[in-house]
Design an enzyme around this catalytic site. Structure first.
Site, mmCIF file in Angstrom:
data_model
loop_
_atom_site.group_PDB
_atom_site.id
_atom_site.type_symbol
_atom_site.label_atom_id
_atom_site.label_comp_id
_atom_site.label_asym_id
_atom_site.label_seq_id
_atom_site.Cartn_x
_atom_site.Cartn_y
_atom_site.Cartn_z
ATOM 1 C CB SER A 150 -79.571 7.019 -14.338
ATOM 2 O OG SER A 150 -80.320 6.276 -13.452
ATOM 3 C CG ASP A 402 -74.953 4.176 -8.434
ATOM 4 O OD1 ASP A 402 -76.038 4.174 -7.807
ATOM 5 O OD2 ASP A 402 -74.883 4.288 -9.674
ATOM 6 C CG HIS A 427 -76.977 7.278 -9.814
ATOM 7 N ND1 HIS A 427 -76.770 6.028 -10.351
ATOM 8 C CD2 HIS A 427 -78.090 7.763 -10.421
ATOM 9 C CE1 HIS A 427 -77.716 5.772 -11.248
ATOM 10 N NE2 HIS A 427 -78.529 6.805 -11.307
#
Ligand SMILES: *[C@@H]1O[C@H](CO)[C@@H](O)[C@H](O)[C@H]1NC(C)=O
Ligand SMILES: *[C@@H]1O[C@H](CO)[C@@H](O)[C@H](O)[C@H]1NC(C)=O
Ligand SMILES: *[C@@H]1O[C@H](CO)[C@@H](O)[C@H](O)[C@H]1NC(C)=O
Ligand SMILES: *[C@@H]1O[C@H](CO)[C@@H](O)[C@H](O)[C@H]1NC(C)=O
Length: 469
Positions: A150, A402, A427
């Site tokens: 991320s 994601d 994710h």
């Protein structure tokens, strides 16, 4: 196990992954702080599998939260450390977790919060690595591979781009380095969230899409607000339009978080969730034709999967969107300065309440909240946006479930800046520990990542050798 001899102070140990927690006195010479010249930064370290005759350093570039959350959700690094004989380090990002330069004043005024930037965070990581290499016998020449998921993945990629002499390669998982103005259309993200729900059932997406109008309908009266507060077991009854907005923001986050955390096994990342949580939620959302109140009662059954999977929730608290260890305050500030990520929804191609991207309004709110002016092009100026073909040794991995993959690097930039697509991945699934329910595509992604890491380490040692000759 070899004991490390470090001059920084040992805080505690963790059994699950066998790491120790240290505090590093960050003597900041890359900038000066108002009223102080250092702060205490936390990092976790494990030498359990380290070969001090040149074993690599696996360095997790901490992102927006308590570093222990990321250490616990990045099993891949722990899983492969033994075969690489790696020293594992997880560094906490400044202004998150316990690494608060001004303690609880850190966000009170721009003069304190202003030192929260990705550039400064990367400079901190250089300092920590430089320190570890000098303090740990055998680490001087160890190659460094950086990891992140991320925003941490963005940092990992940028770390390699900015400091190629410090890190030899980067695994950047679900790193939306293109989720910025003029790089990615603002509506793509919401459309992918919607596709996840629609693939469970089109009726499910439709229930959510219709829920916004139902909320408006029901909460338009005082009695209606009381009814919904009661039906949804809200911790604090809704009274104002502001409360209604808070609830809608919460829902927007819930649907997004479910898509992000749509893992094939039970996990506790953003919240404790069952396997395939989108499917589980959608099994509750089957009839979009209900009148408003019934529709909202139905929706509550779906929400229960998110906020009460443990069965421990006494009430629903819309102020608590995710794991408390993900710190909203720091990220809100970054989103108001360098990390301005445009999102917009139309309620047709996506299931959200229609909301255009309005930068002027966004900037006004940032100014009100933090006294700052957002700089929407800063990340591009700093790190290059799409123009990263001069970089090397980066793997960008993205899962097609994601929503953040819409702002990711989805093409092979060059032979050494590559993109790995994981069709069944949510994710940063690849960064999580191995699990029997892992789909073949993530096993393949991890194998490829290991191949790249091996080759980066090999070329590093070859270069070292050439320099000696
Ligand atoms: C910050 O912490 C100090 C010491 O613990 C406390 O006295 C003070 O009230 C806190 N301030 C805020 C804004 O939370
Ligand atoms: C709410 O929905 C009901 C049923 O569809 C409708 O009869 C009512 O007029 C609506 N109320 C408002 C305030 O929109
Ligand atoms: C959470 O789940 C438990 C067990 O099913 C239930 O008793 C409790 O009422 C639920 N809490 C809420 C707020 O719905
Ligand atoms: C990029 O190259 C790698 C091999 O180096 C390959 O496995 C991968 O599928 C390619 N990615 C894309 C998006 O074409």
């Amino acid at each position: 196990m070899v004991m490390l001899t470090l001059s920084s102070s040992l805080l505690s140990t963790c059994d699950a992954y066998n790491y120790k927690t240290y505090f590093y006195l960050q003597k900041v010479d890359h900038f000066s702080f108002a009223n102080q010249d250092s702060f205490i930064q936390r990092y976790l370290i494990s030498d359990e599998h380290w070969d001090r005759r040149g074993g690599p350093i696996f360095f997790y570039a901490g992102n927006e939260g308590d570093i222990t959350l990321f250490a616990e959700n990045t099993g891949f690094v722990w899983d492969i450390a033994p075969e690489f004989n790696a020293l594992v380090v997880f560094a906490e990002h400044r202004y998150y977790g316990v690494s608060l330069p001004y303690g609880n004043k850190s966000f009170s005024e721009p003069k304190y919060s202003g030192y929260l930037t990705s550039e400064q965070a990367l400079a901190d990581y250089v300092d920590i690595l430089t320190y570890l290499k000098s303090a740990i016998r055998g680490a001087q020449k160890s190659p460094v591979i950086t990891f992140g998921g991320s925003y941490g993945g963005m940092l990992a990629a940028w770390f390699r781009i900015k400091y190629p002499h410090v890190v030899q390669g980067a695994i950047a998982a679900s790193a939306p380095i293109l989720q910025f103005t003029d790089l990615t259309p603002c509506d793509k993200f919401g459309q992918l969230v919607t596709a996840d729900f629609a693939s469970a059932s089109s009726e499910c997406a439709e229930v959510i899409r219709k829920s916004w109008a139902a909320i408006n309908n029901v909460t338009s009266s005082v009695e209606g607000k009381a009814w919904l507060s009661n039906a949804w077991k809200l911790c604090k009854p809704m009274r104002t339009e502001e409360d209604v907005k808070t609830l809608k923001d919460y829902l927007t986050n819930v649907w997004t978080n479910l898509a992000m955390a749509d893992y094939p096994y039970p996990a506790n990342f953003l919240a404790p969730l069952p396997a395939n949580p989108v499917k589980v939620v959608c099994s509750q959302l089957t009839a979009s034709g209900h009148p408003p109140k019934m529709l909202l009662e139905e929706l509550f059954f779906g929400l229960t999967v998110y906020f009460n999977f443990t069965g421990q929730a006494k009430c629903l608290n819309p102020d608590q969107q995710a794991d408390v260890r993900l710190d909203d305050k720091g990220w809100d500030f970054q989103a108001c300065t360098e990390m301005v990520m445009p999102f917009c929804y139309d309620g047709k191609q996506d299931l959200f309440e229609p909301a255009p991207w309005d930068f002027q309004q966004y900037a006004k709110e940032c100014n009100k909240k933090f006294g700052v002016q957002p700089r929407p092009y800063m990340a591009q100026y700093m790190y290059g946006g799409k123009l990263i073909n001069a970089a090397s040794n980066i793997v960008f991995s993205n899962g097609l479930l994601d929503p953040w993959s819409t702002g990711g690097v989805m093409w092979n930039v060059s032979s050494s800046v590559v993109s790995i697509i994981i069709p069944e991945g949510a994710h940063h699934l690849d960064l999580r520990g191995a699990d029997p329910a892992d789909p073949p595509s993530v096993l393949k992604a991890r194998r490829l990542e290991k191949t790249f890491i091996t080759s980066w380490i090999r070329s590093y040692w070859e270069e070292q050798q050439q320099q000696q000759e």
